[in-house]
Design a protein around this motif. Structure first.
Motif, PDB file in Angstrom:
ATOM      1  N   LEU A  30      -3.131 -11.988   8.774  1.00 31.77           N
ATOM      2  CA  LEU A  30      -2.379 -10.808   8.369  1.00 31.77           C
ATOM      3  C   LEU A  30      -1.765 -11.013   6.990  1.00 31.77           C
ATOM      4  CD1 LEU A  30      -1.085  -8.042   8.916  1.00 31.77           C
ATOM      5  CD2 LEU A  30       0.744  -9.249  10.141  1.00 31.77           C
ATOM      6  N   ASP A  31      -2.028 -10.090   6.082  1.00 32.98           N
ATOM      7  CA  ASP A  31      -1.371 -10.035   4.780  1.00 32.98           C
ATOM      8  C   ASP A  31      -0.561  -8.749   4.746  1.00 32.98           C
ATOM      9  OD1 ASP A  31      -2.526 -12.379   3.563  1.00 32.98           O
ATOM     10  OD2 ASP A  31      -4.404 -11.272   3.450  1.00 32.98           O
ATOM     11  N   MET A  32       0.756  -8.886   4.501  1.00 31.80           N
ATOM     12  CA  MET A  32       1.621  -7.707   4.535  1.00 31.80           C
ATOM     13  C   MET A  32       2.581  -7.747   3.352  1.00 31.80           C
ATOM     14  SD  MET A  32       3.854  -6.073   7.700  1.00 31.80           S
ATOM     15  CE  MET A  32       3.605  -7.517   8.652  1.00 31.80           C
ATOM     16  N   LEU A  33       2.716  -6.601   2.680  1.00 34.14           N
ATOM     17  CA  LEU A  33       3.628  -6.445   1.562  1.00 34.14           C
ATOM     18  C   LEU A  33       4.613  -5.332   1.895  1.00 34.14           C
ATOM     19  CD1 LEU A  33       4.384  -7.043  -1.470  1.00 34.14           C
ATOM     20  CD2 LEU A  33       2.832  -5.148  -2.033  1.00 34.14           C
ATOM     21  N   ALA A  52      10.211  -1.216   4.582  1.00 29.72           N
ATOM     22  CA  ALA A  52       9.002  -0.466   4.945  1.00 29.72           C
ATOM     23  C   ALA A  52       7.769  -1.195   4.408  1.00 29.72           C
ATOM     24  CB  ALA A  52       9.064   0.947   4.388  1.00 29.72           C
ATOM     25  N   VAL A  53       6.671  -1.095   5.157  1.00 27.04           N
ATOM     26  CA  VAL A  53       5.429  -1.751   4.767  1.00 27.04           C
ATOM     27  C   VAL A  53       4.694  -0.884   3.754  1.00 27.04           C
ATOM     28  CG1 VAL A  53       3.182  -2.583   5.577  1.00 27.04           C
ATOM     29  CG2 VAL A  53       5.241  -2.986   6.949  1.00 27.04           C
ATOM     30  N   ALA A  54       4.497  -1.448   2.558  1.00 27.92           N
ATOM     31  CA  ALA A  54       3.745  -0.749   1.517  1.00 27.92           C
ATOM     32  C   ALA A  54       2.249  -0.855   1.797  1.00 27.92           C
ATOM     33  CB  ALA A  54       4.068  -1.342   0.148  1.00 27.92           C
ATOM     34  N   HIS A  55       1.812  -2.043   2.232  1.00 33.63           N
ATOM     35  CA  HIS A  55       0.387  -2.254   2.497  1.00 33.63           C
ATOM     36  C   HIS A  55       0.221  -3.490   3.372  1.00 33.63           C
ATOM     37  CE1 HIS A  55      -3.891  -1.831   1.854  1.00 33.63           C
ATOM     38  NE2 HIS A  55      -3.966  -3.104   1.501  1.00 33.63           N
ATOM     39  N   ALA A  56      -0.629  -3.369   4.366  1.00 29.91           N
ATOM     40  CA  ALA A  56      -0.954  -4.495   5.238  1.00 29.91           C
ATOM     41  C   ALA A  56      -2.452  -4.506   5.494  1.00 29.91           C
ATOM     42  CB  ALA A  56      -0.195  -4.387   6.561  1.00 29.91           C
ATOM     43  N   VAL A  57      -3.007  -5.695   5.614  1.00 29.24           N
ATOM     44  CA  VAL A  57      -4.413  -5.858   5.981  1.00 29.24           C
ATOM     45  C   VAL A  57      -4.487  -6.948   7.039  1.00 29.24           C
ATOM     46  CG1 VAL A  57      -6.733  -6.490   5.225  1.00 29.24           C
ATOM     47  CG2 VAL A  57      -5.256  -5.173   3.704  1.00 29.24           C
ATOM     48  N   LEU A  58      -5.060  -6.589   8.180  1.00 25.25           N
ATOM     49  CA  LEU A  58      -5.338  -7.558   9.238  1.00 25.25           C
ATOM     50  C   LEU A  58      -6.836  -7.815   9.239  1.00 25.25           C
ATOM     51  CD1 LEU A  58      -4.547  -9.280  11.684  1.00 25.25           C
ATOM     52  CD2 LEU A  58      -4.842  -7.222  13.100  1.00 25.25           C
ATOM     53  N   THR A  59      -7.207  -9.053   8.969  1.00 19.98           N
ATOM     54  CA  THR A  59      -8.613  -9.448   9.016  1.00 19.98           C
ATOM     55  C   THR A  59      -8.837 -10.148  10.342  1.00 19.98           C
ATOM     56  OG1 THR A  59      -8.646  -9.684   6.606  1.00 19.98           O
ATOM     57  CG2 THR A  59     -10.430 -10.739   7.839  1.00 19.98           C
ATOM     58  N   THR A  60      -9.560  -9.486  11.231  1.00 14.62           N
ATOM     59  CA  THR A  60      -9.827 -10.014  12.568  1.00 14.62           C
ATOM     60  C   THR A  60     -11.232 -10.615  12.603  1.00 14.62           C
ATOM     61  OG1 THR A  60     -10.914  -8.072  13.533  1.00 14.62           O
ATOM     62  CG2 THR A  60      -8.496  -8.056  13.480  1.00 14.62           C
ATOM     63  N   PRO A  61     -11.576 -11.281  13.683  1.00 10.32           N
ATOM     64  CA  PRO A  61     -12.954 -11.760  13.812  1.00 10.32           C
ATOM     65  C   PRO A  61     -13.979 -10.616  13.777  1.00 10.32           C
ATOM     66  CG  PRO A  61     -11.551 -12.869  15.395  1.00 10.32           C
ATOM     67  CD  PRO A  61     -10.721 -11.782  14.767  1.00 10.32           C
ATOM     68  N   ALA A  62     -13.536  -9.392  14.075  1.00  8.77           N
ATOM     69  CA  ALA A  62     -14.457  -8.251  14.137  1.00  8.77           C
ATOM     70  C   ALA A  62     -14.452  -7.386  12.878  1.00  8.77           C
ATOM     71  CB  ALA A  62     -14.136  -7.381  15.349  1.00  8.77           C
ATOM     72  N   GLY A  63     -13.481  -7.554  11.994  1.00  8.28           N
ATOM     73  CA  GLY A  63     -13.402  -6.712  10.803  1.00  8.28           C
ATOM     74  C   GLY A  63     -11.965  -6.550  10.351  1.00  8.28           C
ATOM     75  N   GLN A  64     -11.724  -5.575   9.486  1.00  5.44           N
ATOM     76  CA  GLN A  64     -10.398  -5.369   8.922  1.00  5.44           C
ATOM     77  C   GLN A  64      -9.789  -4.034   9.337  1.00  5.44           C
ATOM     78  OE1 GLN A  64     -10.979  -5.718   4.646  1.00  5.44           O
ATOM     79  NE2 GLN A  64     -10.117  -7.778   4.713  1.00  5.44           N
ATOM     80  N   ILE A  65      -8.449  -4.040   9.408  1.00  2.76           N
ATOM     81  CA  ILE A  65      -7.652  -2.830   9.589  1.00  2.76           C
ATOM     82  C   ILE A  65      -6.603  -2.881   8.485  1.00  2.76           C
ATOM     83  CG2 ILE A  65      -6.137  -1.507  11.098  1.00  2.76           C
ATOM     84  CD1 ILE A  65      -7.184  -3.289  13.400  1.00  2.76           C
ATOM     85  N   ALA A  66      -6.413  -1.785   7.786  1.00  2.00           N
ATOM     86  CA  ALA A  66      -5.402  -1.711   6.744  1.00  2.00           C
ATOM     87  C   ALA A  66      -4.425  -0.599   7.087  1.00  2.00           C
ATOM     88  CB  ALA A  66      -6.062  -1.451   5.386  1.00  2.00           C
ATOM     89  N   GLY A  67      -3.248  -0.638   6.486  1.00  2.19           N
ATOM     90  CA  GLY A  67      -2.291   0.425   6.736  1.00  2.19           C
ATOM     91  C   GLY A  67      -0.940   0.142   6.143  1.00  2.19           C
ATOM     92  N   GLY A  68      -0.001   0.997   6.493  1.00  2.00           N
ATOM     93  CA  GLY A  68       1.367   0.874   6.024  1.00  2.00           C
ATOM     94  C   GLY A  68       2.219   1.945   6.668  1.00  2.00           C
ATOM     95  N   ASP A  69       3.471   1.991   6.237  1.00  2.00           N
ATOM     96  CA  ASP A  69       4.375   3.016   6.755  1.00  2.00           C
ATOM     97  C   ASP A  69       4.181   4.311   5.970  1.00  2.00           C
ATOM     98  OD1 ASP A  69       5.796   1.695   8.845  1.00  2.00           O
ATOM     99  OD2 ASP A  69       6.815   0.502   7.316  1.00  2.00           O
ATOM    100  N   ALA A  70       4.119   5.426   6.682  1.00  4.35           N
ATOM    101  CA  ALA A  70       4.036   6.735   6.049  1.00  4.35           C
ATOM    102  C   ALA A  70       5.346   6.978   5.321  1.00  4.35           C
ATOM    103  CB  ALA A  70       3.798   7.819   7.096  1.00  4.35           C
ATOM    104  N   MET A  71       5.248   7.363   4.087  1.00  8.34           N
ATOM    105  CA  MET A  71       6.455   7.552   3.283  1.00  8.34           C
ATOM    106  C   MET A  71       6.465   8.953   2.693  1.00  8.34           C
ATOM    107  SD  MET A  71       7.862   4.595   3.630  1.00  8.34           S
ATOM    108  CE  MET A  71       9.188   4.676   2.468  1.00  8.34           C
ATOM    109  N   GLY A  72       7.670   9.482   2.520  1.00 14.17           N
ATOM    110  CA  GLY A  72       7.822  10.776   1.873  1.00 14.17           C
ATOM    111  C   GLY A  72       7.394  11.942   2.746  1.00 14.17           C
TER     112      GLY A  72
END
Length: 140
Positions: A30-33, A52-72
């Motif tokens: 997990l990489d989270m900013l 609040a999470v600006a950007h996160a990427v979880l690299t799993t054995p199956a692939g990646q999921i990215a995301g963050g907190d909805a803002m504004g």
């Protein structure tokens, strides 16, 4: 750099907890900013919470999921009840069941029991505690 494609999920202030939970359930790196981790962002139409999470990427054995907190967002940000799910194809029915059980143990609930599907594969659905639907599949 090679091209990649990953689903990006905007969550209503729960991205930090969600990505940590997903790493616990699925494994991976997990990489989270958070907004407070970087320099001030000039010209933004809102002032983000530093936690609040600006950007996160979880690299799993199956692939990646990215995301963050909805803002504004001025209105409620729907997660559950929308027309999407994340499809995780596991290598065995036992692994898929373990993932479903971990989501349920973490506060989620089964939406469709994991069993043989009419098309021959194994398939089921679970909502995690953040309202995200996970579809679990194992090829026949």
């Amino acid at each position: 750099m090679s091209e990649t494609l990953a689903p990006y999920i905007a969550l209503p202030g729960t991205a930090g907890d969600a990505f940590v939970h997903w790493r616990e359930v699925l494994g991976g790196e997990l990489d989270m900013l958070r907004y407070g981790d970087g320099p001030p962002m000039e010209g933004m139409p809102f002032t983000p919470d530093p936690q609040a999470v600006a950007h996160a990427v979880l690299t799993t054995p199956a692939g990646q999921i990215a995301g963050g907190d909805a803002m504004g967002q001025d209105e409620e940000y729907p997660v559950r009840g929308t027309a999407y799910s994340l499809l995780y194809t596991a290598d065995s029915p036992e692994r898929a069941r373990a993932i479903i059980e971990a989501f349920v143990a973490g506060g989620g609930e089964v939406n469709l029991p994991f069993d043989r599907a009419p098309w021959g594969d194994w398939y089921g659905q679970v909502f995690d505690r953040f309202g995200v639907m996970w579809s679990l599949s194992v090829p026949a």
